[in-house]
Motif scaffolding. Structure first.
Motif, PDB file in Angstrom:
ATOM      1  N   HIS A  78      21.864  35.085  76.050  1.00  0.00           N
ATOM      2  CA  HIS A  78      21.569  36.499  76.277  1.00  0.00           C
ATOM      3  C   HIS A  78      22.176  36.914  77.605  1.00  0.00           C
ATOM      4  O   HIS A  78      22.217  36.128  78.545  1.00  0.00           O
ATOM      5  N   ARG A  79      22.649  38.165  77.677  1.00  0.00           N
ATOM      6  CA  ARG A  79      23.298  38.644  78.894  1.00  0.00           C
ATOM      7  C   ARG A  79      22.303  39.313  79.835  1.00  0.00           C
ATOM      8  O   ARG A  79      21.260  39.800  79.419  1.00  0.00           O
ATOM      9  N   ASN A  80      22.668  39.325  81.119  1.00  0.00           N
ATOM     10  CA  ASN A  80      21.923  40.009  82.176  1.00  0.00           C
ATOM     11  C   ASN A  80      20.540  39.393  82.382  1.00  0.00           C
ATOM     12  O   ASN A  80      19.524  40.079  82.373  1.00  0.00           O
ATOM     13  N   VAL A  81      20.544  38.088  82.586  1.00  0.00           N
ATOM     14  CA  VAL A  81      19.318  37.333  82.848  1.00  0.00           C
ATOM     15  C   VAL A  81      19.529  36.501  84.107  1.00  0.00           C
ATOM     16  O   VAL A  81      20.513  35.778  84.216  1.00  0.00           O
ATOM     17  N   GLU A  82      18.586  36.615  85.058  1.00  0.00           N
ATOM     18  CA  GLU A  82      18.654  35.806  86.273  1.00  0.00           C
ATOM     19  C   GLU A  82      17.285  35.202  86.566  1.00  0.00           C
ATOM     20  O   GLU A  82      16.254  35.816  86.337  1.00  0.00           O
ATOM     21  N   CYS A  83      17.307  33.979  87.072  1.00  0.00           N
ATOM     22  CA  CYS A  83      16.101  33.256  87.477  1.00  0.00           C
ATOM     23  C   CYS A  83      15.053  33.210  86.361  1.00  0.00           C
ATOM     24  O   CYS A  83      13.940  33.723  86.502  1.00  0.00           O
ATOM     25  N   VAL A 110      19.175  46.513  86.651  1.00  0.00           N
ATOM     26  CA  VAL A 110      18.982  47.739  85.887  1.00  0.00           C
ATOM     27  C   VAL A 110      19.941  48.819  86.374  1.00  0.00           C
ATOM     28  O   VAL A 110      20.264  48.914  87.565  1.00  0.00           O
ATOM     29  N   GLU A 111      20.396  49.626  85.457  1.00  0.00           N
ATOM     30  CA  GLU A 111      21.355  50.691  85.760  1.00  0.00           C
ATOM     31  C   GLU A 111      20.725  51.721  86.673  1.00  0.00           C
ATOM     32  O   GLU A 111      19.568  52.132  86.488  1.00  0.00           O
ATOM     33  N   GLY A 112      21.460  52.140  87.683  1.00  0.00           N
ATOM     34  CA  GLY A 112      20.992  53.180  88.590  1.00  0.00           C
ATOM     35  C   GLY A 112      20.223  52.674  89.789  1.00  0.00           C
ATOM     36  O   GLY A 112      19.906  53.453  90.689  1.00  0.00           O
ATOM     37  N   ALA A 113      19.906  51.373  89.828  1.00  0.00           N
ATOM     38  CA  ALA A 113      19.164  50.828  90.963  1.00  0.00           C
ATOM     39  C   ALA A 113      20.103  50.609  92.147  1.00  0.00           C
ATOM     40  O   ALA A 113      21.320  50.511  92.004  1.00  0.00           O
ATOM     41  N   SER A 114      19.534  50.533  93.331  1.00  0.00           N
ATOM     42  CA  SER A 114      20.317  50.277  94.529  1.00  0.00           C
ATOM     43  C   SER A 114      21.004  48.912  94.429  1.00  0.00           C
ATOM     44  O   SER A 114      20.402  47.949  93.953  1.00  0.00           O
ATOM     45  N   PRO A 115      22.248  48.800  94.891  1.00  0.00           N
ATOM     46  CA  PRO A 115      22.924  47.497  94.870  1.00  0.00           C
ATOM     47  C   PRO A 115      22.197  46.436  95.687  1.00  0.00           C
ATOM     48  O   PRO A 115      22.346  45.244  95.432  1.00  0.00           O
ATOM     49  N   ARG A 163      14.602  44.329  88.171  1.00  0.00           N
ATOM     50  CA  ARG A 163      13.246  44.578  87.713  1.00  0.00           C
ATOM     51  C   ARG A 163      12.812  43.378  86.859  1.00  0.00           C
ATOM     52  O   ARG A 163      13.651  42.650  86.314  1.00  0.00           O
ATOM     53  N   LEU A 164      11.516  43.201  86.733  1.00  0.00           N
ATOM     54  CA  LEU A 164      10.970  42.029  86.048  1.00  0.00           C
ATOM     55  C   LEU A 164      10.828  42.317  84.552  1.00  0.00           C
ATOM     56  O   LEU A 164      10.143  43.264  84.158  1.00  0.00           O
TER      57      LEU A 164
END
Length: 340
Positions: A240-245, A261-266, A271-272
């Motif tokens: 699955h893509r876009n998974v960390e920790c 998540v899209e639109g969040a600060s770099p 988000r959990l």
């Protein structure tokens, strides 16, 4: 403005800057000195015996961050009273996890010119069994449910997952033989059903299913993936893509993880979320703040994770199914592990 006025103004500015600098130094020194004294409004922490052996009640072990003589020591509290008095072990770790009578402790070794790091495997009395050099700054640690395998991740360059300019090193050790795979990037990768090799791969954040299977994050080509790993076959397979920790639920059916998540600060992109491994359906938890941690399941329905606090980090909890709200579980603590 006359020359005298200019000189007077310049002298006043220099004196003001000097006073501000002196004040900042004195404030920092005062705050540093206070770290060794227990805070009146902080948790009660007392020296005692901490064991990984089974007891009548369930316990929560953490790295204690409360100011005082036991700061950074592994401490224990009853799981049903996380805000109660803490029993400090005397063992200091930067990262910690434990299961089935085995613990992994990532610690600094202070040198004359620079610090180095090591991964230390501890027995049920938190005594050292074996240690390994760690290639960089400790960031993640896990023990398999049986206690037979331990894993850790360090930064070998950079010190944050938020950007792209970092490199990690992840190792797995068999505590029965002390055999080590010191770099999971050498495992054979299957990405999107095809063999894959690239120079930019990074692997981090192991979570164990058993003594063969594990899950982790693979980063390559500017993307992150949940991978299923096999210790025996030395393979990693993307799921699955876009998974960390990732963090596997006790029943083995779901993965909690941080998702960009899209639109969040770099600088605060995560988000959990929780992923159902059967359906691959994602569920956002009720925690709306940025999460830079490998969450822990306290049971099959509840997640525990760290957020910045007044004295380093606090532990928070939220339901895994997207309902409810986040609540602070424990102040001045990080690196939780449940026993029993």
């Amino acid at each position: 403005m006359t020359r005298t006025a200019r000189l007077t103004f310049l002298l006043a500015a220099v004196l003001l800057l000097g006073a501000v600098g002196t004040g900042a130094v004195l404030h920092a020194a005062h705050r540093s000195g206070m770290r060794d004294r227990q805070q009146a409004d902080g948790p009660t922490v007392r020296a005692g015996t901490v064991s990984l052996r089974p007891t009548t009640g369930r316990r929560l072990l953490v790295r204690n961050l409360a100011w005082g003589p036991h700061r950074d020591e592994i401490a224990a509290v009853p799981a049903d009273d996380p805000r109660g008095p803490r029993t400090a072990s005397g063992v200091k770790c930067l990262r910690f996890h434990a299961a089935a009578g085995t613990a992994i402790c990532l610690r600094a070794v202070h040198g004359a010119l620079e610090d180095t790091y090591r991964a230390v495997v501890l027995d049920s009395h938190l005594r050292e069994l074996h240690h390994f050099p760690a290639a960089g700054i400790p960031t993640r640690a896990r023990v398999s449910p049986s206690g037979h395998l331990v894993a850790w991740t360090v930064f070998v360059s950079g010190d944050s997952y938020a950007g792209t300019d970092f490199s990690t090193r992840t190792a797995i050790v068999d505590t029965r033989t002390w055999a080590i795979d010191d770099n999971l990037e050498t495992f054979h990768i299957t990405k999107d059903g095809r063999p894959y090799r690239a120079a930019d791969t990074n692997v981090w954040g192991v979570t164990f299913a058993d003594d063969t299977r594990f899950y982790a994050t693979l980063a390559t080509g500017g993307h992150t993936y949940l991978v299923r790993g096999d210790v025996t076959a030395r393979t990693l397979t993307t799921l699955h893509r876009n998974v960390e920790c990732p963090s596997l639920s006790p029943d083995g059916t779901r993965i909690a993880y941080k998702k960009r998540v899209e639109g969040a600060s770099p600088d605060a992109p995560w988000r959990l979320y929780v992923l159902d491994l059967r359906t691959m359906k994602e569920t956002a938890t009720a925690e709306q703040r940025n999460i830079d941690d490998q969450a822990l399941w306290s049971d099959n329905s509840t997640l525990v994770y760290a957020l910045p606090g007044d004295y380093g980090s606090d532990l928070w909890t939220v339901p895994a199914d997207g309902t409810g709200a986040a609540h602070r579980l424990m102040a001045s603590a990080v690196a939780p592990a449940y026993l029993g």
